[in-house]
Motif scaffolding. Structure first.
Motif, PDB file in Angstrom:
ATOM      1  N   THR A  11       0.835  -1.198   0.000  1.00 19.99           N
ATOM      2  CA  THR A  11       0.000   0.000   0.000  1.00 19.99           C
ATOM      3  C   THR A  11       0.873   1.252   0.000  1.00 19.99           C
ATOM      4  O   THR A  11       0.567   2.238  -0.677  1.00 19.99           O
ATOM      5  N   LEU A  12       1.974   1.209   0.738  1.00 23.62           N
ATOM      6  CA  LEU A  12       2.894   2.354   0.781  1.00 23.62           C
ATOM      7  C   LEU A  12       3.493   2.665  -0.585  1.00 23.62           C
ATOM      8  O   LEU A  12       3.795   3.827  -0.889  1.00 23.62           O
ATOM      9  N   LEU A  13       3.678   1.652  -1.416  1.00 23.35           N
ATOM     10  CA  LEU A  13       4.252   1.879  -2.748  1.00 23.35           C
ATOM     11  C   LEU A  13       3.382   2.797  -3.601  1.00 23.35           C
ATOM     12  O   LEU A  13       3.883   3.474  -4.500  1.00 23.35           O
ATOM     13  N   LEU A  14       2.088   2.809  -3.340  1.00 27.15           N
ATOM     14  CA  LEU A  14       1.164   3.577  -4.183  1.00 27.15           C
ATOM     15  C   LEU A  14       0.647   4.832  -3.513  1.00 27.15           C
ATOM     16  O   LEU A  14      -0.265   5.484  -4.018  1.00 27.15           O
ATOM     17  N   ILE A  15       1.233   5.196  -2.389  1.00 25.69           N
ATOM     18  CA  ILE A  15       0.719   6.315  -1.603  1.00 25.69           C
ATOM     19  C   ILE A  15       0.725   7.635  -2.376  1.00 25.69           C
ATOM     20  O   ILE A  15      -0.155   8.470  -2.188  1.00 25.69           O
ATOM     21  N   ASP A  16       1.660   7.835  -3.261  1.00 21.06           N
ATOM     22  CA  ASP A  16       1.744   9.079  -4.025  1.00 21.06           C
ATOM     23  C   ASP A  16       1.135   8.962  -5.420  1.00 21.06           C
ATOM     24  O   ASP A  16       1.443   9.763  -6.300  1.00 21.06           O
ATOM     25  N   THR A  17       0.302   7.957  -5.615  1.00 24.57           N
ATOM     26  CA  THR A  17      -0.351   7.782  -6.912  1.00 24.57           C
ATOM     27  C   THR A  17      -1.858   7.904  -6.725  1.00 24.57           C
ATOM     28  O   THR A  17      -2.359   7.929  -5.601  1.00 24.57           O
ATOM     29  N   ASP A  18      -2.570   7.929  -7.829  1.00 27.92           N
ATOM     30  CA  ASP A  18      -4.029   7.937  -7.771  1.00 27.92           C
ATOM     31  C   ASP A  18      -4.592   6.536  -7.985  1.00 27.92           C
ATOM     32  O   ASP A  18      -5.781   6.371  -8.217  1.00 27.92           O
ATOM     33  N   LYS A  19      -3.741   5.526  -7.893  1.00 31.63           N
ATOM     34  CA  LYS A  19      -4.155   4.137  -8.111  1.00 31.63           C
ATOM     35  C   LYS A  19      -4.679   3.518  -6.820  1.00 31.63           C
ATOM     36  O   LYS A  19      -4.209   3.813  -5.731  1.00 31.63           O
ATOM     37  N   GLN A  20      -5.660   2.645  -6.978  1.00 28.51           N
ATOM     38  CA  GLN A  20      -6.235   1.912  -5.852  1.00 28.51           C
ATOM     39  C   GLN A  20      -5.692   0.485  -5.892  1.00 28.51           C
ATOM     40  O   GLN A  20      -5.562  -0.109  -6.960  1.00 28.51           O
ATOM     41  N   ILE A  21      -5.388  -0.058  -4.719  1.00 29.87           N
ATOM     42  CA  ILE A  21      -4.910  -1.431  -4.649  1.00 29.87           C
ATOM     43  C   ILE A  21      -5.912  -2.249  -3.838  1.00 29.87           C
ATOM     44  O   ILE A  21      -6.377  -1.812  -2.782  1.00 29.87           O
ATOM     45  N   VAL A  22      -6.284  -3.399  -4.371  1.00 29.11           N
ATOM     46  CA  VAL A  22      -7.251  -4.289  -3.738  1.00 29.11           C
ATOM     47  C   VAL A  22      -6.544  -5.612  -3.464  1.00 29.11           C
ATOM     48  O   VAL A  22      -5.902  -6.176  -4.361  1.00 29.11           O
ATOM     49  N   PHE A  23      -6.637  -6.098  -2.238  1.00 24.70           N
ATOM     50  CA  PHE A  23      -5.970  -7.337  -1.839  1.00 24.70           C
ATOM     51  C   PHE A  23      -6.963  -8.473  -1.664  1.00 24.70           C
ATOM     52  O   PHE A  23      -8.070  -8.264  -1.153  1.00 24.70           O
ATOM     53  N   HIS A  24      -6.518  -9.671  -2.059  1.00 25.64           N
ATOM     54  CA  HIS A  24      -7.258 -10.912  -1.823  1.00 25.64           C
ATOM     55  C   HIS A  24      -6.259 -11.905  -1.241  1.00 25.64           C
ATOM     56  O   HIS A  24      -5.150 -12.047  -1.780  1.00 25.64           O
ATOM     57  N   PHE A  25      -6.652 -12.572  -0.176  1.00 30.62           N
ATOM     58  CA  PHE A  25      -5.786 -13.560   0.456  1.00 30.62           C
ATOM     59  C   PHE A  25      -6.529 -14.883   0.575  1.00 30.62           C
ATOM     60  O   PHE A  25      -7.694 -14.911   0.991  1.00 30.62           O
ATOM     61  N   PHE A  26      -5.843 -15.984   0.231  1.00 22.81           N
ATOM     62  CA  PHE A  26      -6.425 -17.316   0.332  1.00 22.81           C
ATOM     63  C   PHE A  26      -5.411 -18.247   0.971  1.00 22.81           C
ATOM     64  O   PHE A  26      -4.218 -18.146   0.696  1.00 22.81           O
ATOM     65  N   GLY A  27      -5.894 -19.137   1.804  1.00 22.82           N
ATOM     66  CA  GLY A  27      -5.016 -20.118   2.432  1.00 22.82           C
ATOM     67  C   GLY A  27      -5.031 -19.963   3.938  1.00 22.82           C
ATOM     68  O   GLY A  27      -5.695 -19.091   4.496  1.00 22.82           O
ATOM     69  N   SER A  28      -4.278 -20.807   4.571  1.00 22.18           N
ATOM     70  CA  SER A  28      -4.220 -20.837   6.020  1.00 22.18           C
ATOM     71  C   SER A  28      -3.447 -19.641   6.567  1.00 22.18           C
ATOM     72  O   SER A  28      -2.389 -19.285   6.061  1.00 22.18           O
ATOM     73  N   ASP A  29      -3.988 -19.047   7.626  1.00 20.26           N
ATOM     74  CA  ASP A  29      -3.282 -17.950   8.287  1.00 20.26           C
ATOM     75  C   ASP A  29      -2.115 -18.437   9.122  1.00 20.26           C
ATOM     76  O   ASP A  29      -1.259 -17.653   9.506  1.00 20.26           O
ATOM     77  N   ASN A  30      -2.083 -19.722   9.410  1.00 20.78           N
ATOM     78  CA  ASN A  30      -1.046 -20.255  10.300  1.00 20.78           C
ATOM     79  C   ASN A  30      -0.109 -21.241   9.611  1.00 20.78           C
ATOM     80  O   ASN A  30       0.628 -21.952  10.275  1.00 20.78           O
ATOM     81  N   ALA A  31      -0.146 -21.288   8.296  1.00 19.18           N
ATOM     82  CA  ALA A  31       0.709 -22.234   7.572  1.00 19.18           C
ATOM     83  C   ALA A  31       2.177 -21.810   7.702  1.00 19.18           C
ATOM     84  O   ALA A  31       2.501 -20.637   7.579  1.00 19.18           O
ATOM     85  N   PRO A  32       3.071 -22.778   7.967  1.00 20.60           N
ATOM     86  CA  PRO A  32       4.498 -22.425   8.023  1.00 20.60           C
ATOM     87  C   PRO A  32       5.016 -22.127   6.613  1.00 20.60           C
ATOM     88  O   PRO A  32       4.665 -22.804   5.650  1.00 20.60           O
ATOM     89  N   LEU A  33       5.827 -21.077   6.500  1.00 24.97           N
ATOM     90  CA  LEU A  33       6.383 -20.682   5.213  1.00 24.97           C
ATOM     91  C   LEU A  33       7.902 -20.680   5.298  1.00 24.97           C
ATOM     92  O   LEU A  33       8.473 -20.040   6.175  1.00 24.97           O
ATOM     93  N   TRP A  34       8.537 -21.352   4.384  1.00 25.65           N
ATOM     94  CA  TRP A  34       9.986 -21.258   4.219  1.00 25.65           C
ATOM     95  C   TRP A  34      10.168 -20.312   3.047  1.00 25.65           C
ATOM     96  O   TRP A  34      10.115 -20.711   1.892  1.00 25.65           O
ATOM     97  N   LEU A  35      10.335 -19.040   3.372  1.00 21.67           N
ATOM     98  CA  LEU A  35      10.299 -18.006   2.351  1.00 21.67           C
ATOM     99  C   LEU A  35      11.440 -17.025   2.550  1.00 21.67           C
ATOM    100  O   LEU A  35      11.666 -16.547   3.655  1.00 21.67           O
ATOM    101  N   ASP A  36      12.142 -16.737   1.473  1.00 23.13           N
ATOM    102  CA  ASP A  36      13.143 -15.679   1.508  1.00 23.13           C
ATOM    103  C   ASP A  36      12.380 -14.372   1.313  1.00 23.13           C
ATOM    104  O   ASP A  36      11.953 -14.047   0.204  1.00 23.13           O
ATOM    105  N   GLN A  37      12.187 -13.635   2.400  1.00 22.67           N
ATOM    106  CA  GLN A  37      11.380 -12.421   2.324  1.00 22.67           C
ATOM    107  C   GLN A  37      11.996 -11.365   1.417  1.00 22.67           C
ATOM    108  O   GLN A  37      11.278 -10.598   0.786  1.00 22.67           O
ATOM    109  N   GLY A  38      13.306 -11.306   1.334  1.00 22.99           N
ATOM    110  CA  GLY A  38      13.957 -10.358   0.432  1.00 22.99           C
ATOM    111  C   GLY A  38      13.564 -10.618  -1.007  1.00 22.99           C
ATOM    112  O   GLY A  38      13.226  -9.691  -1.755  1.00 22.99           O
ATOM    113  N   ILE A  39      13.608 -11.874  -1.416  1.00 22.00           N
ATOM    114  CA  ILE A  39      13.198 -12.246  -2.773  1.00 22.00           C
ATOM    115  C   ILE A  39      11.721 -11.934  -2.973  1.00 22.00           C
ATOM    116  O   ILE A  39      11.321 -11.328  -3.968  1.00 22.00           O
TER     117      ILE A  39
END
Length: 142
Positions: A11-39
């Motif tokens: 959301t912060l990426l678009l703060i200086d634009t007139d664009k709207q961002i809409v989010f959809h999330f699916f899946g478990s809120d507690n699923a373990p993720l092995w994720l490189d957050q930088g990537i």
């Protein structure tokens, strides 16, 4: 935790634009993720900034977790990818306007490479709404 941070950051990426961002999330809120957050955030930021350049008004972001895969879809309501970008968008220095000195045509290429580094993939295509980029990342332990 990832869902909340992700939504705030994107959301912060678009703060200086007139664009709207809409989010959809699916899946478990507690699923373990092995994720490189930088990537993950590098890919996400590249694709959302790209979409913001071409969107008329709205960018839809879908994040889903299914088994061993995290999928990120970025859909804009613009004119879509040109044929050139559909064919060569994942190659370095690909851009529609070669005279555009603000962009080097590396964004989609970087997203493609980073998704492969996370044992995943990226596809770009057009839909009846506009341009769509889909990234899938492996989220189980390597």
């Amino acid at each position: 935790k990832l869902k909340k941070e992700f939504q705030e950051q994107m959301t912060l990426l678009l703060i200086d634009t007139d664009k709207q961002i809409v989010f959809h999330f699916f899946g478990s809120d507690n699923a373990p993720l092995w994720l490189d957050q930088g990537i993950f955030y590098n890919i996400s930021e590249n694709l959302i900034i790209n979409a913001s350049r071409y969107a008329k008004q709205t960018i839809e972001v879908t994040l889903s977790v299914q088994q061993e895969t995290l999928s990120l879809s970025i859909q804009d309501d613009g004119v879509g990818f040109s044929e050139k970008m559909l064919q060569k968008g994942s190659e370095p220095f690909s851009r529609d306007n070669p005279n555009d000195n603000q962009h080097f045509g590396m964004g989609l290429y970087i997203c493609h490479l980073l998704s492969e580094k996370h044992d995943g993939n990226m596809i770009i295509k057009n839909t009846d709404k506009g341009a769509l980029a889909v990234v899938q990342l492996k989220i189980s332990q390597f």
